[in-house]
Design a protein around this motif. Sequence first.
Motif, PDB file in Angstrom:
ATOM      1  N   SER A  78       0.833  -1.204   0.000  1.00 38.63           N
ATOM      2  CA  SER A  78       0.000   0.000   0.000  1.00 38.63           C
ATOM      3  C   SER A  78       0.869   1.255   0.000  1.00 38.63           C
ATOM      4  N   PHE A  79       1.939   1.225   0.784  1.00 35.84           N
ATOM      5  CA  PHE A  79       2.842   2.371   0.819  1.00 35.84           C
ATOM      6  C   PHE A  79       3.540   2.556  -0.522  1.00 35.84           C
ATOM      7  N   GLN A  80       3.973   1.452  -1.131  1.00 37.02           N
ATOM      8  CA  GLN A  80       4.625   1.542  -2.439  1.00 37.02           C
ATOM      9  C   GLN A  80       3.670   2.063  -3.500  1.00 37.02           C
ATOM     10  N   ASN A  81       2.402   1.670  -3.400  1.00 35.04           N
ATOM     11  CA  ASN A  81       1.401   2.190  -4.344  1.00 35.04           C
ATOM     12  C   ASN A  81       1.232   3.692  -4.182  1.00 35.04           C
ATOM     13  N   ALA A  82       1.236   4.141  -2.928  1.00 39.64           N
ATOM     14  CA  ALA A  82       1.092   5.575  -2.669  1.00 39.64           C
ATOM     15  C   ALA A  82       2.287   6.350  -3.214  1.00 39.64           C
ATOM     16  N   VAL A  83       3.484   5.803  -3.034  1.00 43.32           N
ATOM     17  CA  VAL A  83       4.684   6.452  -3.566  1.00 43.32           C
ATOM     18  C   VAL A  83       4.624   6.524  -5.086  1.00 43.32           C
ATOM     19  N   ALA A  84       4.186   5.426  -5.712  1.00 41.81           N
ATOM     20  CA  ALA A  84       4.090   5.413  -7.172  1.00 41.81           C
ATOM     21  C   ALA A  84       3.076   6.426  -7.666  1.00 41.81           C
ATOM     22  N   ALA A  85       1.960   6.547  -6.939  1.00 39.59           N
ATOM     23  CA  ALA A  85       0.937   7.513  -7.344  1.00 39.59           C
ATOM     24  C   ALA A  85       1.410   8.933  -7.155  1.00 39.59           C
ATOM     25  N   GLY A  86       2.183   9.174  -6.091  1.00 37.49           N
ATOM     26  CA  GLY A  86       2.627  10.528  -5.817  1.00 37.49           C
ATOM     27  C   GLY A  86       3.816  10.966  -6.648  1.00 37.49           C
ATOM     28  N   ARG A  87       4.720  10.030  -6.949  1.00 29.44           N
ATOM     29  CA  ARG A  87       5.968  10.401  -7.626  1.00 29.44           C
ATOM     30  C   ARG A  87       6.056   9.911  -9.064  1.00 29.44           C
ATOM     31  N   GLY A  88       5.298   8.898  -9.403  1.00 35.05           N
ATOM     32  CA  GLY A  88       5.433   8.318 -10.731  1.00 35.05           C
ATOM     33  C   GLY A  88       4.279   8.693 -11.633  1.00 35.05           C
ATOM     34  N   VAL A  89       4.550   8.783 -12.917  1.00 37.60           N
ATOM     35  CA  VAL A  89       3.508   9.094 -13.893  1.00 37.60           C
ATOM     36  C   VAL A  89       2.989   7.763 -14.430  1.00 37.60           C
ATOM     37  N   THR A  90       2.230   7.086 -13.585  1.00 36.22           N
ATOM     38  CA  THR A  90       1.666   5.788 -13.920  1.00 36.22           C
ATOM     39  C   THR A  90       0.212   5.762 -13.473  1.00 36.22           C
ATOM     40  N   GLY A  91      -0.479   4.670 -13.802  1.00 33.50           N
ATOM     41  CA  GLY A  91      -1.847   4.522 -13.352  1.00 33.50           C
ATOM     42  C   GLY A  91      -2.846   5.208 -14.267  1.00 33.50           C
ATOM     43  N   VAL A  92      -3.837   5.857 -13.673  1.00 37.38           N
ATOM     44  CA  VAL A  92      -4.909   6.519 -14.419  1.00 37.38           C
ATOM     45  C   VAL A  92      -5.082   7.937 -13.903  1.00 37.38           C
ATOM     46  N   LEU A  93      -5.157   8.886 -14.822  1.00 39.62           N
ATOM     47  CA  LEU A  93      -5.466  10.270 -14.487  1.00 39.62           C
ATOM     48  C   LEU A  93      -6.852  10.588 -15.041  1.00 39.62           C
ATOM     49  N   ARG A  94      -7.710  11.150 -14.205  1.00 35.45           N
ATOM     50  CA  ARG A  94      -9.078  11.485 -14.608  1.00 35.45           C
ATOM     51  C   ARG A  94      -9.202  12.999 -14.740  1.00 35.45           C
TER      52      ARG A  94
END
Length: 303
Positions: free
Chosen positions: A79-95
């Motif tokens: 969960s922490f790694q997911n949060a770091v990826a969402a905050g620092r990485g340009v990955t996932g989904v942007l709405r």
Amino acid sequence: MLERHEIEAFLTLAEELHFGRTAERLTVSTTRISQTIRKVERAVGAPLFDRTSRRVTLTPIGRQLRDDLRPAYDLVRQSFQNAVAAGRGVTGVLRAGYFGSDAAHVLHAVSDTFRLRYPDCDVEIVELQLNNGLLAMQTGQVDLELTRLPAVHPEIVGGPVLFTEPKVLAVPAAHPFARRESVSLEDLAEVRMLRNPSAMLDSWDEFHSPRHTPSGRPIPHVPGADTFLGMLALVGAGKGVYPEGGRAMRYYARPDITYVPFNDAPPLQWGLVWLRVRETARIRAFEQTARLVVPSLPVPPAA
């Protein structure tokens, strides 16, 4: 209650079954590992490891604690790694949210370039209504919005102005103003202006649907609709007038409505906005992409 470093020491030793290798993995001394494990055993009230000169093994209580702790610890770490990826990485989904077809055209153009630059991040374009812009960001329905400025609110931040358009007044086709070449802000004292939904930002509402003319004359207001198309339906039915951007002349041409340009109103400004507490690398990257793409987009001609 165990601290994080105590949980890590226990689970790593339970995996390695060797104090030296555990110390190397956690970059601490073997003495520190021994002290930590003894502290955990005192907290539990029973030995967790059997130690001999030849080997280290888990006791039954140690195995139970390992089996109970491991899934929960892995979930917290992920969960922490997911949060770091969402905050620092340009990955996932942007709405990205928008109001009106003209804004949708701009967002889709920005999204096409964004996906090329950041292939690990997808973009979802979400249509919003006049009554849910701020709420959509607060509830996570969208990460950012392309909207008409100003958007003054303690929670909101945004980038620079991306484009402008002239201001026009939507009036019923049979209204006397429909035969004019232009109108002034002072003319608004002579009409009924449709009121925006209560969910709109106060700064936005006062700028786009003011209560008074520049000289201080009151502007009559009447109830409006929660959606832009609903507003246009009210205009077409003769219930009031509504200030809009010049792009509406192309995207929302209707036989029952005439768009009359203002001759003294400043141009409308558009920009991206988002919540300060939800700013991420995705949002910053999308805003930077918009700065590059929007100035090169062709301006839609009037209908």
